[in-house]
Design a protein around this motif. Structure first.
Motif, PDB file in Angstrom:
ATOM      1  N   VAL A  15     -20.805 -30.692  -4.167  1.00 13.66           N
ATOM      2  CA  VAL A  15     -19.935 -29.555  -4.477  1.00 13.66           C
ATOM      3  C   VAL A  15     -20.187 -29.216  -5.938  1.00 13.66           C
ATOM      4  CG1 VAL A  15     -17.570 -28.696  -4.649  1.00 13.66           C
ATOM      5  CG2 VAL A  15     -18.222 -30.217  -2.757  1.00 13.66           C
ATOM      6  N   ASN A  16     -20.591 -27.990  -6.179  1.00 17.65           N
ATOM      7  CA  ASN A  16     -20.970 -27.555  -7.515  1.00 17.65           C
ATOM      8  C   ASN A  16     -20.029 -26.464  -8.015  1.00 17.65           C
ATOM      9  OD1 ASN A  16     -23.176 -27.391  -9.686  1.00 17.65           O
ATOM     10  ND2 ASN A  16     -22.961 -25.266  -9.039  1.00 17.65           N
ATOM     11  N   TYR A  17     -19.674 -26.566  -9.298  1.00 21.57           N
ATOM     12  CA  TYR A  17     -18.922 -25.502  -9.965  1.00 21.57           C
ATOM     13  C   TYR A  17     -19.327 -25.475 -11.435  1.00 21.57           C
ATOM     14  CZ  TYR A  17     -15.191 -22.609 -11.807  1.00 21.57           C
ATOM     15  OH  TYR A  17     -14.501 -21.621 -12.457  1.00 21.57           O
ATOM     16  N   ASN A  18     -20.099 -24.483 -11.791  1.00 23.24           N
ATOM     17  CA  ASN A  18     -20.531 -24.285 -13.181  1.00 23.24           C
ATOM     18  C   ASN A  18     -21.228 -25.498 -13.780  1.00 23.24           C
ATOM     19  OD1 ASN A  18     -19.548 -21.640 -13.270  1.00 23.24           O
ATOM     20  ND2 ASN A  18     -17.533 -22.304 -13.943  1.00 23.24           N
ATOM     21  N   ALA A  47     -18.274 -20.668  -6.315  1.00 19.09           N
ATOM     22  CA  ALA A  47     -18.182 -19.432  -7.106  1.00 19.09           C
ATOM     23  C   ALA A  47     -18.453 -19.674  -8.589  1.00 19.09           C
ATOM     24  CB  ALA A  47     -16.837 -18.747  -6.903  1.00 19.09           C
ATOM     25  N   SER A  48     -19.533 -20.401  -8.869  1.00 18.08           N
ATOM     26  CA  SER A  48     -19.905 -20.656 -10.253  1.00 18.08           C
ATOM     27  C   SER A  48     -20.183 -19.353 -10.991  1.00 18.08           C
ATOM     28  CB  SER A  48     -21.159 -21.535 -10.314  1.00 18.08           C
ATOM     29  OG  SER A  48     -20.883 -22.831  -9.863  1.00 18.08           O
ATOM     30  N   ARG A  49     -19.877 -19.368 -12.277  1.00 18.56           N
ATOM     31  CA  ARG A  49     -20.128 -18.206 -13.123  1.00 18.56           C
ATOM     32  C   ARG A  49     -21.327 -18.422 -14.033  1.00 18.56           C
ATOM     33  NH1 ARG A  49     -14.230 -18.105 -15.296  1.00 18.56           N
ATOM     34  NH2 ARG A  49     -14.552 -20.251 -14.718  1.00 18.56           N
ATOM     35  N   VAL A  55     -30.496 -21.668 -10.128  1.00 17.55           N
ATOM     36  CA  VAL A  55     -31.093 -22.996 -10.301  1.00 17.55           C
ATOM     37  C   VAL A  55     -31.239 -23.676  -8.945  1.00 17.55           C
ATOM     38  CG1 VAL A  55     -30.769 -25.302 -11.297  1.00 17.55           C
ATOM     39  CG2 VAL A  55     -30.303 -23.263 -12.674  1.00 17.55           C
ATOM     40  N   ILE A  56     -30.232 -23.601  -8.118  1.00 15.63           N
ATOM     41  CA  ILE A  56     -30.298 -24.215  -6.783  1.00 15.63           C
ATOM     42  C   ILE A  56     -31.448 -23.614  -5.987  1.00 15.63           C
ATOM     43  CG2 ILE A  56     -29.107 -24.490  -4.565  1.00 15.63           C
ATOM     44  CD1 ILE A  56     -26.452 -24.485  -6.325  1.00 15.63           C
ATOM     45  N   ARG A  57     -31.536 -22.313  -5.958  1.00 14.87           N
ATOM     46  CA  ARG A  57     -32.601 -21.651  -5.189  1.00 14.87           C
ATOM     47  C   ARG A  57     -33.985 -21.985  -5.729  1.00 14.87           C
ATOM     48  NH1 ARG A  57     -29.146 -16.208  -4.346  1.00 14.87           N
ATOM     49  NH2 ARG A  57     -28.157 -16.855  -2.400  1.00 14.87           N
ATOM     50  N   ASN A  68     -19.925 -19.954  -2.009  1.00 17.46           N
ATOM     51  CA  ASN A  68     -18.591 -19.396  -1.835  1.00 17.46           C
ATOM     52  C   ASN A  68     -18.353 -18.251  -2.819  1.00 17.46           C
ATOM     53  OD1 ASN A  68     -17.822 -21.159   0.213  1.00 17.46           O
ATOM     54  ND2 ASN A  68     -17.149 -22.712  -1.233  1.00 17.46           N
ATOM     55  N   GLU A  69     -17.634 -17.250  -2.374  1.00 18.32           N
ATOM     56  CA  GLU A  69     -17.291 -16.117  -3.241  1.00 18.32           C
ATOM     57  C   GLU A  69     -16.072 -16.423  -4.100  1.00 18.32           C
ATOM     58  OE1 GLU A  69     -17.142 -12.391  -1.194  1.00 18.32           O
ATOM     59  OE2 GLU A  69     -19.041 -12.775  -0.175  1.00 18.32           O
ATOM     60  N   ALA A  70     -15.330 -17.473  -3.743  1.00 22.79           N
ATOM     61  CA  ALA A  70     -14.163 -17.914  -4.521  1.00 22.79           C
ATOM     62  C   ALA A  70     -14.189 -19.434  -4.562  1.00 22.79           C
ATOM     63  CB  ALA A  70     -12.870 -17.434  -3.866  1.00 22.79           C
ATOM     64  N   ASN A  71     -13.569 -19.999  -5.592  1.00 23.40           N
ATOM     65  CA  ASN A  71     -13.477 -21.449  -5.703  1.00 23.40           C
ATOM     66  C   ASN A  71     -12.418 -21.920  -4.707  1.00 23.40           C
ATOM     67  OD1 ASN A  71     -13.035 -24.130  -6.391  1.00 23.40           O
ATOM     68  ND2 ASN A  71     -13.351 -23.756  -8.570  1.00 23.40           N
TER      69      ASN A  71
END
Length: 88
Positions: A15-18, A47-49, A55-57, A68-71
């Motif tokens: 699970v990634n976030y920023n 929904a990282s900003r 980077v993932i791609r 996800n479009e939202a956290n």
């Protein structure tokens, strides 16, 4: 890392976030320690900003990416991976 569903030993859910800056070191650590195991990598981006998606791609093209479009939070994001897990 492999994505052949019939041959997967371990499914890894991230699970990634920023945290774009941690994705390549995480990938390198997984590759260095996987030994003979065949890994499935599932990354849920909450929904990282930052540039996490790019980077993932670019650096983890074998990963299944759920963007996800939202956290939605850590628990729900993990649950999103469950239908895709194929590791034994």
């Amino acid at each position: 890392m492999s994505t052949n569903a019939a041959a997967i030993d371990v499914s890894v859910v991230i699970v990634n976030y920023n945290t774009a800056h941690l994705l390549v070191p995480m990938r390198d650590a997984l590759r260095a320690s996987q030994g003979h195991l065949r890994l499935q990598l599932i990354v849920i981006d909450n929904a990282s900003r930052d540039d996490s998606i790019e980077v993932i791609r670019r650096e983890l093209p074998e990963a299944l990416l759920i963007a996800n479009e939202a956290n939605v939070g850590f628990g729900r994001a993990n649950n999103q991976a469950l239908p895709h897990v194929t590791g034994r």
